[in-house]
Design a protein around this motif. Structure first.
Motif, short mmCIF file in Angstrom:
data_model
loop_
_atom_site.label_atom_id
_atom_site.label_comp_id
_atom_site.label_asym_id
_atom_site.label_seq_id
_atom_site.Cartn_x
_atom_site.Cartn_y
_atom_site.Cartn_z
N GLY A 149 9.69 21.69 34.63
CA GLY A 149 8.78 22.62 35.30
C GLY A 149 8.78 24.00 34.67
O GLY A 149 7.73 24.61 34.48
N ILE A 150 9.97 24.50 34.32
CA ILE A 150 10.06 25.83 33.71
C ILE A 150 9.46 25.81 32.30
O ILE A 150 8.72 26.72 31.91
N VAL A 151 9.77 24.77 31.52
CA VAL A 151 9.28 24.69 30.14
C VAL A 151 7.76 24.58 30.09
O VAL A 151 7.10 25.19 29.25
N HIS A 152 7.17 23.83 31.02
CA HIS A 152 5.73 23.60 30.98
C HIS A 152 4.92 24.63 31.75
O HIS A 152 3.74 24.82 31.46
N ALA A 153 5.53 25.28 32.74
CA ALA A 153 4.78 26.23 33.56
C ALA A 153 5.21 27.67 33.35
O ALA A 153 4.42 28.58 33.59
N GLY A 154 6.46 27.90 32.94
CA GLY A 154 6.88 29.25 32.58
C GLY A 154 7.27 30.16 33.74
O GLY A 154 7.34 31.37 33.55
N TRP A 155 7.51 29.64 34.91
CA TRP A 155 7.95 30.50 36.01
C TRP A 155 9.31 31.11 35.70
O TRP A 155 10.09 30.56 34.93
N ASP A 156 9.59 32.25 36.35
CA ASP A 156 10.88 32.89 36.16
C ASP A 156 11.77 32.72 37.39
O ASP A 156 12.84 33.33 37.48
N GLU A 157 11.36 31.88 38.34
CA GLU A 157 12.17 31.61 39.51
C GLU A 157 11.95 30.17 39.96
O GLU A 157 10.83 29.66 39.89
N VAL A 158 13.02 29.54 40.39
CA VAL A 158 12.93 28.19 40.91
C VAL A 158 13.64 28.16 42.26
O VAL A 158 14.70 28.75 42.44
N SER A 159 13.01 27.49 43.21
CA SER A 159 13.58 27.37 44.55
C SER A 159 13.91 25.90 44.80
O SER A 159 13.07 25.02 44.61
N LEU A 160 15.16 25.64 45.19
CA LEU A 160 15.61 24.29 45.49
C LEU A 160 15.33 24.02 46.97
O LEU A 160 15.96 24.62 47.85
N LEU A 161 14.38 23.13 47.25
CA LEU A 161 13.80 23.02 48.57
C LEU A 161 14.35 21.83 49.36
O LEU A 161 14.56 20.75 48.81
N SER A 162 14.58 22.05 50.61
CA SER A 162 14.87 21.01 51.59
C SER A 162 14.95 21.71 52.93
O SER A 162 14.82 22.93 53.03
N ALA A 588 3.42 32.55 29.72
CA ALA A 588 3.00 32.01 28.41
C ALA A 588 4.07 32.23 27.36
O ALA A 588 4.32 31.35 26.52
N ILE A 589 4.75 33.36 27.39
CA ILE A 589 5.82 33.64 26.42
C ILE A 589 6.97 32.66 26.62
O ILE A 589 7.54 32.15 25.65
N ARG A 590 7.28 32.35 27.88
CA ARG A 590 8.38 31.43 28.15
C ARG A 590 8.00 30.00 27.72
O ARG A 590 8.82 29.28 27.16
N VAL A 591 6.76 29.59 27.98
CA VAL A 591 6.33 28.24 27.61
C VAL A 591 6.24 28.10 26.10
O VAL A 591 6.60 27.05 25.53
N ALA A 592 5.77 29.14 25.40
CA ALA A 592 5.63 29.09 23.95
C ALA A 592 6.97 29.24 23.22
O ALA A 592 7.00 29.18 21.99
N LYS A 593 8.05 29.45 23.98
CA LYS A 593 9.40 29.57 23.42
C LYS A 593 9.50 30.74 22.45
O LYS A 593 10.15 30.65 21.40
N ILE A 594 8.85 31.83 22.77
CA ILE A 594 8.97 33.05 21.97
C ILE A 594 10.29 33.72 22.33
O ILE A 594 10.58 33.96 23.51
N PRO A 595 11.13 34.05 21.34
CA PRO A 595 12.46 34.62 21.63
C PRO A 595 12.37 36.08 22.05
O PRO A 595 12.78 36.99 21.33
N ILE A 596 11.86 36.30 23.23
CA ILE A 596 11.65 37.66 23.72
C ILE A 596 13.00 38.31 24.02
O ILE A 596 13.95 37.66 24.46
N ALA A 597 13.10 39.60 23.78
CA ALA A 597 14.29 40.36 24.14
C ALA A 597 14.18 40.80 25.59
O ALA A 597 13.08 40.99 26.12
N TYR A 598 15.34 40.93 26.24
CA TYR A 598 15.38 41.30 27.65
C TYR A 598 16.18 42.58 27.83
O TYR A 598 17.08 42.89 27.06
N THR A 599 15.83 43.31 28.88
CA THR A 599 16.65 44.44 29.28
C THR A 599 17.98 43.93 29.80
O THR A 599 18.10 42.77 30.20
N GLN A 600 19.00 44.77 29.78
CA GLN A 600 20.31 44.38 30.28
C GLN A 600 20.47 44.85 31.72
O GLN A 600 19.85 45.80 32.16
N GLY A 601 21.31 44.19 32.45
CA GLY A 601 21.53 44.54 33.85
C GLY A 601 21.42 43.33 34.74
O GLY A 601 21.23 42.21 34.28
#
Length: 831
Positions: A149-162, A588-601
């Protein structure tokens, strides 16, 4: 569930799980199209599908209490339509490529179901009884679904539901397996409402590794007696443990859910809610931050197919009195915020929750009177609903009355997982404040759910399996069981479950770590204050706060390269807001596997800097953003986002750079716009006749604008008083455009100048004799400019004008061949 209020409008209701029945119904509809099957035959065949209730096959009968119930007709396939359930949560039920929306939605995250059903047995909870038997998804299937789901849709959050995810026995295993993947992808994991007393510290740390806002608990009642009445199964010690755990893990707040109006409730039980919050404030002291509390109150609405389906519902005046009592009880608690559901909303919910088919008349009448989107408080009109009931001659308050235990209820003809005899037993235990422990850890109570039938065995792989620190293994199997199941069979089944491969994964999690090397050993024994980490000694110290998270080297290494990218926003994409556009590119950046840099924290963000935002409804063929990459990346990888981006958004060009430059927001100072009146708007303003008057006024005012020193326009601000600005100071050039069919203006404006006015509002001010909504204009941003030494250059051109610009080599010691991302500039034109 109670389908009767909608029965006159619906041909068939699916009762239970829909994964299998939807395929059978689709096959039936396909057969109908091919054979031109009559509607009556389709209805009959639909009613024969297990799990489908067809109201037309059941006659309405009046019970002795004056309410409508249902009885089967002679040709009905069954006396009671039976619920449908799937034996196991198969991977094919869940898409690998979930649908995503280009705009923000309510739950804008990837939702992955880990477990279906609940055996806790809260006596007010319809979902807990309707979704039995309990079925858990295998840990490896959950991990795969999250990754896909993350690889194909690119969300930055996943919720484990029940219904209660912390009761999922394999949760520690899933979090352990996902830890590295979510770190590398910049993805956070969240859980729905957390059951009090079941949240292990290791799980709490995994789900809160980013910035921690608030965590949700649902005690439901304020006194132990009331919690026993509803079979919540928690005590004050577990609540204290949960609050202190949230405090020690660094959560900033807790959201509590409570209910009022429960059966046997007294004023002392209502006051107990305030007492619980007072104690929680004391338990929360001693943390590294001041914790706040949000309290949500929900009036209890008795639901069908629950032990409380026969109970009276509190009227609106009673609920208001209890809410006012709690307002007084919460006085002086500065860190507590109280919210509640309106008693009027609960009143209507209670009418339709236990109403018969006659309530459908009120529903239709309210719709005809204009009721829409009543779930939104700003659209809800209680008086309209009362007038609708009055028009059809119905007193809605009668549906809130208590029901006789022998009464035939409007929903009694629906066969749900839990039998009526069990519900009556639970009701009697509620009045005695007696608990029914979780049947996974204790005895089978013969509720009626098919937990041990042959159909359920294959799908119940791990429902009795225990994870470390969760649940208690049954001490004995000497309990009352269905006559067709033997004790030996159950004992054998438990042994089979214990031998499942998931045990090997659990052993892996608890396996001892490799011996530390000398450096790590020295760090472990270093005095406080000399190690690395968050200033609390070594990096793992938690004496003064939680450990600072260390991101993988691939995501936090030295900045490898930067790209300035130009893209267009056209067509239907003009209705995408700037914030939604940011989310689209993040995915789109996450799905395209672009090695984006992130802020720290603790709450890291992708390093993307955008240019001046475009107004909603405007198009552009030259928008910009800067990308910071953690690794050298070829241009083709960035251009591959075009295969992912929605219609109307497309990458056009780009250029790598390494020198320090001004941000796009600071550098871009001027923009060219084309504003056009649509044919519809021109016809509306000219009233379908001569457009010359419209054109003459526009040309006259444009000429006056050019020669004047000021052009005062009243500018409205959202939620604020309007102000008057001098639009002339920000405009560099302005001229009228006319091609024989469309009229408009071409304007060049300084974006950062005092008095800047949106180009559509500027055109509106140039036609004072005509009234129209400026949002009907077509606005296009043609270009953006950076001023250098009195010369205008595009944001891409300013990257090349410095002689110090050079590519960053992959290895400073051995530069090797030039970066392929830079070689592409030799073969293609710059924007």
């Amino acid at each position: 569930m109670n389908p009767e209020p909608l029965a006159p409008f619906i041909d068939g209701f699916v009762i239970g799980d829909g994964e299998e029945v939807i395929q059978e119904l689709c096959d039936l509809m396909a057969e109908r199209r091919e054979t031109r099957m009559p509607r009556a035959e389709v209805i009959r065949r639909m009613g024969a599908v297990e799990g489908v209730y067809v109201p037309a096959l059941y006659a309405e009968v009046m019970n002795p209490f004056g309410y409508i119930a249902r009885e089967p007709l002679a040709d009905a396939p069954a006396a009671k339509p039976r619920f449908r359930y799937v034996a196991s949560l198969l991977p094919e039920y869940y898409p690998e490529r979930p649908l995503i929306s280009p705009t923000e939605i309510t739950h804008d995250r990837l939702g992955v179901e880990v477990m279906r059903g609940c055996t806790r047995g809260c006596r007010f909870c319809l979902a807990g009884y309707m979704n039995r038997p309990l079925r858990e998804k295998r840990a490896d299937e959950v991990v795969k679904e999250v990754q896909c789901g993350i690889v194909h849709a690119g969300w930055d959050e996943v919720s484990l539901l029940s219904l209660s995810t912390t009761d999922y026995k394999q949760l520690p295993v899933v979090l352990h397996e996902l830890d590295r993947f979510t770190n590398e992808q910049g993805v956070s994991i969240s859980l729905p409402s957390t059951r009090v007393g079941t949240l292990a510290p290791s799980v709490a740390e995994k789900i809160g590794q980013g910035r921690k806002g608030s965590i949700t608990f649902a005690p439901e009642a304020g006194t132990q007696r009331m919690r026993d009445v509803i079979n919540k199964g928690i005590d004050e010690a577990e609540l204290e443990y949960s609050v202190k755990l949230a405090r020690d893990q660094g959560w900033g707040g807790i959201k509590f859910y409570f209910m009022i109006g429960l059966p046997t409730e007294t004023d002392a039980d209502v006051d107990g809610i305030a007492d619980t919050l007072r104690k929680s404030q004391e338990w929360a002291k001693g943390g590294n931050k001041r914790m706040h509390f949000n309290v949500g109150l929900s009036p209890h609405v008795p639901k069908p197919h629950t032990p409380f389906q026969w109970e009276i519902q509190d009227d609106m005046d009673t609920l208001k009195r209890k809410i006012d009592r709690l307002k007084i009880g919460f006085r002086g608690m500065s860190t507590v915020r109280l919210k509640w559901r309106e008693p009027k909303t609960a009143f209507l919910e209670g009418v339709f929750a236990r109403g018969d088919s006659r309530t459908a008349d009120a529903l239709e009448e309210a719709w005809r009177m204009g009721a829409r989107f009543d779930g939104w408080s700003e659209c809800f009109d209680f008086d309209l609903w009362m007038r609708a009931f009055e028009r059809i001659g119905m007193d809605p308050s009668v549906y809130l009355r208590p029901r006789d235990l022998d009464e035939q209820l409007p929903w009694d003809h629906i066969r749900t997982p839990v039998v009526k005899k069990f519900l009556l037993t639970e009701r009697a235990k509620a009045y005695a404040a007696a608990l029914t422990p979780d049947c996974r850890d204790h005895a089978c109570y013969r509720c009626g759910a098919p937990c041990f039938t042959p159909k359920a065995r294959d799908g119940r792989h791990l429902s009795l399996q225990l994870a470390p620190g969760q649940g208690v293994e049954p001490k004995s199997l000497d309990f009352s069981i269905p006559p067709e199941v033997t004790g030996d069979e159950i004992t054998t089944r438990i042994e089979e479950l214990k031998a499942k491969p998931i045990e090997a994964l659990l052993e892996e999690v608890s396996a001892p770590e490799a011996p530390p090397d000398k450096a790590s050993d020295a760090a472990a024994h270093a005095p406080k204050g000399e190690g690395s980490g968050n200033g609390n000694g070594n990096g793992d110290s938690r004496e003064f706060g939680r450990r600072r998270r260390v991101w993988p080297a691939a995501a936090r290494g030295p900045q490898a390269s930067r790209y300035r990218v130009v893209y267009e926003k056209t067509g239907i994409a003009r209705f995408t807001s700037h914030l939604d556009l940011v989310r689209i590119f993040d995915r789109a950046i996450r799905v395209a596997k672009i090695p984006i840099a992130y802020t720290q924290g603790f709450n890291r963000h992708a390093k993307i800097a955008y240019g001046p935002p475009l107004s909603l409804g405007a198009t552009s063929r030259g928008e910009y953003f800067d990308l910071d990459l953690a690794q050298v990346c070829p241009w083709e990888t960035i251009a591959a986002m075009n295969d992912i981006l929605p219609e109307g958004i497309q990458i056009l060009d780009g250029s790598p750079f390494s020198k320090s430059v001004d941000s796009l927001m600071a550098a871009i100072g001027q923009a060219d716009y084309q504003v056009t009146l649509t044919p519809y708007l021109m016809d509306l303003l000219s009233r379908g006749e001569n457009v010359h008057l419209l054109r003459q006024e526009l040309e006259r005012n444009v000429a006056a604008f050019e020669t004047s020193s000021e052009w005062l326009v009243a500018k409205q601000s959202h939620g604020q008083k309007g102000k008057t600005v001098n639009a002339r100071a920000a405009v560099v050039s302005l001229k009228t455009t006319w091609n024989g069919a469309s009229l408009g203006i071409s304007v060049s404006s300084r974006l950062q100048a005092t008095g800047y006015l949106r180009p559509d509002l500027l055109l509106r001010s140039l036609l004072p004799s005509f009234e129209f909504d400026p949002r009907l204009l077509l606005v296009s941003r043609e270009a953006m400019w950076v001023e250098r030494g009195g010369t205008l250059r595009t944001p891409l051109e300013v990257l090349e004008e410095s002689a110090f610009w050079r590519p960053v080599p992959v290895d400073s010691a051995n530069p090797g061949p030039s970066d392929p991302a830079l070689e592409m500039n030799a073969t293609r034109d710059h924007h």
